[in-house]
Design a protein around this motif. Structure first.
Motif, PDB file in Angstrom:
ATOM      1  N   THR A   1       0.833  -1.210   0.000  1.00 47.35           N
ATOM      2  CA  THR A   1       0.000   0.000   0.000  1.00 47.35           C
ATOM      3  C   THR A   1       0.862   1.253   0.000  1.00 47.35           C
ATOM      4  O   THR A   1       0.581   2.230  -0.712  1.00 47.35           O
ATOM      5  N   TYR A   2       1.912   1.235   0.803  1.00 50.30           N
ATOM      6  CA  TYR A   2       2.811   2.390   0.894  1.00 50.30           C
ATOM      7  C   TYR A   2       3.416   2.714  -0.477  1.00 50.30           C
ATOM      8  O   TYR A   2       3.372   3.865  -0.936  1.00 50.30           O
ATOM      9  N   TYR A   3       3.991   1.719  -1.141  1.00 47.30           N
ATOM     10  CA  TYR A   3       4.646   1.970  -2.422  1.00 47.30           C
ATOM     11  C   TYR A   3       3.631   2.368  -3.500  1.00 47.30           C
ATOM     12  O   TYR A   3       3.925   3.218  -4.352  1.00 47.30           O
ATOM     13  N   ALA A   4       2.446   1.771  -3.472  1.00 42.94           N
ATOM     14  CA  ALA A   4       1.432   2.115  -4.474  1.00 42.94           C
ATOM     15  C   ALA A   4       1.007   3.576  -4.347  1.00 42.94           C
ATOM     16  O   ALA A   4       0.909   4.306  -5.346  1.00 42.94           O
ATOM     17  N   ILE A   5       0.722   4.030  -3.115  1.00 43.64           N
ATOM     18  CA  ILE A   5       0.297   5.416  -2.900  1.00 43.64           C
ATOM     19  C   ILE A   5       1.413   6.383  -3.261  1.00 43.64           C
ATOM     20  O   ILE A   5       1.178   7.432  -3.874  1.00 43.64           O
ATOM     21  N   PHE A   6       2.629   6.032  -2.897  1.00 40.89           N
ATOM     22  CA  PHE A   6       3.746   6.932  -3.184  1.00 40.89           C
ATOM     23  C   PHE A   6       3.957   7.085  -4.693  1.00 40.89           C
ATOM     24  O   PHE A   6       4.205   8.191  -5.195  1.00 40.89           O
ATOM     25  N   ILE A   7       3.847   6.003  -5.443  1.00 45.15           N
ATOM     26  CA  ILE A   7       4.023   6.075  -6.897  1.00 45.15           C
ATOM     27  C   ILE A   7       2.892   6.877  -7.544  1.00 45.15           C
ATOM     28  O   ILE A   7       3.136   7.712  -8.434  1.00 45.15           O
ATOM     29  N   LEU A   8       1.646   6.660  -7.105  1.00 43.10           N
ATOM     30  CA  LEU A   8       0.524   7.428  -7.636  1.00 43.10           C
ATOM     31  C   LEU A   8       0.679   8.911  -7.326  1.00 43.10           C
ATOM     32  O   LEU A   8       0.366   9.781  -8.161  1.00 43.10           O
ATOM     33  N   THR A   9       1.180   9.229  -6.142  1.00 42.99           N
ATOM     34  CA  THR A   9       1.419  10.627  -5.778  1.00 42.99           C
ATOM     35  C   THR A   9       2.476  11.252  -6.674  1.00 42.99           C
ATOM     36  O   THR A   9       2.362  12.414  -7.083  1.00 42.99           O
ATOM     37  N   ALA A  10       3.512  10.500  -6.980  1.00 42.84           N
ATOM     38  CA  ALA A  10       4.569  11.010  -7.847  1.00 42.84           C
ATOM     39  C   ALA A  10       4.019  11.354  -9.233  1.00 42.84           C
ATOM     40  O   ALA A  10       4.344  12.409  -9.807  1.00 42.84           O
TER      41      ALA A  10
ATOM     42  N   ALA B   1       0.882  12.116  -9.894  1.00 41.76           N
ATOM     43  CA  ALA B   1       0.011  13.286  -9.726  1.00 41.76           C
ATOM     44  C   ALA B   1       0.820  14.562  -9.644  1.00 41.76           C
ATOM     45  O   ALA B   1       0.437  15.615 -10.201  1.00 41.76           O
ATOM     46  N   ALA B   2       1.952  14.520  -8.966  1.00 37.65           N
ATOM     47  CA  ALA B   2       2.811  15.695  -8.855  1.00 37.65           C
ATOM     48  C   ALA B   2       3.390  16.076 -10.214  1.00 37.65           C
ATOM     49  O   ALA B   2       3.508  17.261 -10.550  1.00 37.65           O
ATOM     50  N   LEU B   3       3.730  15.101 -11.012  1.00 41.77           N
ATOM     51  CA  LEU B   3       4.239  15.390 -12.356  1.00 41.77           C
ATOM     52  C   LEU B   3       3.166  16.020 -13.229  1.00 41.77           C
ATOM     53  O   LEU B   3       3.451  16.939 -14.018  1.00 41.77           O
ATOM     54  N   GLU B   4       1.943  15.540 -13.129  1.00 39.90           N
ATOM     55  CA  GLU B   4       0.830  16.143 -13.865  1.00 39.90           C
ATOM     56  C   GLU B   4       0.630  17.599 -13.458  1.00 39.90           C
ATOM     57  O   GLU B   4       0.333  18.463 -14.280  1.00 39.90           O
ATOM     58  N   MET B   5       0.796  17.886 -12.182  1.00 37.81           N
ATOM     59  CA  MET B   5       0.575  19.236 -11.682  1.00 37.81           C
ATOM     60  C   MET B   5       1.585  20.229 -12.247  1.00 37.81           C
ATOM     61  O   MET B   5       1.265  21.395 -12.509  1.00 37.81           O
ATOM     62  N   VAL B   6       2.826  19.766 -12.465  1.00 37.54           N
ATOM     63  CA  VAL B   6       3.847  20.670 -12.990  1.00 37.54           C
ATOM     64  C   VAL B   6       3.876  20.671 -14.515  1.00 37.54           C
ATOM     65  O   VAL B   6       4.763  21.276 -15.126  1.00 37.54           O
ATOM     66  N   GLY B   7       2.914  19.971 -15.134  1.00 38.20           N
ATOM     67  CA  GLY B   7       2.789  20.041 -16.582  1.00 38.20           C
ATOM     68  C   GLY B   7       3.496  18.968 -17.355  1.00 38.20           C
ATOM     69  O   GLY B   7       3.625  19.057 -18.582  1.00 38.20           O
ATOM     70  N   VAL B   8       3.964  17.939 -16.677  1.00 35.56           N
ATOM     71  CA  VAL B   8       4.642  16.841 -17.373  1.00 35.56           C
ATOM     72  C   VAL B   8       3.593  15.869 -17.890  1.00 35.56           C
ATOM     73  O   VAL B   8       2.711  15.442 -17.150  1.00 35.56           O
ATOM     74  N   GLU B   9       3.675  15.520 -19.177  1.00 43.06           N
ATOM     75  CA  GLU B   9       2.744  14.569 -19.762  1.00 43.06           C
ATOM     76  C   GLU B   9       3.093  13.165 -19.264  1.00 43.06           C
ATOM     77  O   GLU B   9       4.090  12.565 -19.679  1.00 43.06           O
TER      78      GLU B   9
END
Length: 278
Positions: free
Chosen positions: A66-75, A77-85
């Protein structure tokens, strides 16, 4: 020079720089929050499911996943926020992952073995096991390795691929286990009398499981002694204590019956010079 610098550093440039800095800070903040949430959720899962009726091996493995799955999904999401496709980014990661996977075959094998260990469940946290010649109590089952605590308080970290690819002996898997004591006796001692003495020694162990009986098995005729094995049955929690007690009582009973435990012996025959010449 000052005019040239002012020409390039205008309001639009400052706004662009500020936007990049803000995006970078936002990326780090989201990543930090995601990591915090993942760690908090992992801790909550372990705390809420810390019960005797819940398998702790599954709890620890699931909480780490669960920890690794959430952390990867967050990463992502953070890339999407800064405009990375992320779509193209995922494609690049897939290509890179293929190359990295070839280089990290051992690591991927450990991960796959960890999943198989979770599915087939040859042992649980707290079990006393023997793996690859090493014995210990299972402390934790991680995604890539398993931790064992030895009886002399050492920590063993064993890759999961080494565990799943070898024979696993779960020593205390059942509610009773046999306790053995091997001993050698003198050849002149009567076999039937020796058997009775050894059985009497086994019967003096108080906490043995009497319903399973006891046995004095004649194993072999050794070079220097007759080899016996005294057997009783015990609960797993009593195994180590009763093994010590059985060994002690067997020694005392043989001494009281004047039955010796011989040292290794070797007969050497030396021919005389006349015999060698003949």
């Amino acid at each position: 020079m000052v005019m040239d610098f002012q020409q390039y550093v205008n309001a639009e440039t400052l706004t662009l720089i500020g936007s990049y800095l803000l995006s970078g800070v936002g990326f780090l903040v989201v990543l930090f929050i995601g990591r915090y949430i993942a760690a908090k959720l992992r801790s909550t899962i372990r705390t809420k499911l810390d019960r005797p009726t819940v398998d702790q091996t599954l709890v620890k493995f699931g909480s780490n996943l669960t920890y690794y799955a959430i952390f990867i999904l967050t990463a992502f999401a953070a890339l999407e926020m800064v405009g990375v496709e992320t779509a193209s980014f995922i494609a690049v990661l897939a290509a890179a992952g293929f190359a990295v996977g070839l280089a990290l075959q051992g690591t991927l094998a450990n991960f796959a073995a960890g999943v198989m260990l979770l599915l087939f469940r040859p042992f649980n946290v707290g079990d006393y096991v023997e793996i690859g010649g090493e014995k210990g109590f299972v402390r934790d089952l991680q995604l890539f390795y398993t931790k064992l605590d030895t009886r002399d308080n050492q920590l063993l970290v064993v890759p999961n691929s080494d565990i799943f690819g070898n024979t696993i002996r779960n020593i205390f898997n059942y509610d009773h286990i046999r306790v053995d004591c091997a001993v050698g006796t003198d050849y002149p001692a009567d076999i039937d009398s020796t058997r009775e003495v050894l059985l009497q020694a086994a019967q003096k162990i108080d906490d043995r499981l009497e319903e399973h009986g006891e046995q004095a098995a004649l194993l072999s005729l050794g070079d220097s002694a007759i080899i016996w094995e005294v057997r009783i049955w015990a609960r797993p929690d009593d195994y180590f204590r009763l093994k010590q007690e059985l060994t002690r009582v067997v020694k005392y009973e043989l001494d009281n019956a004047d039955i010796g435990i011989p040292y290794p012996q070797m007969d050497v025959h030396v021919d005389s010079l006349e015999e060698q010449a003949a």
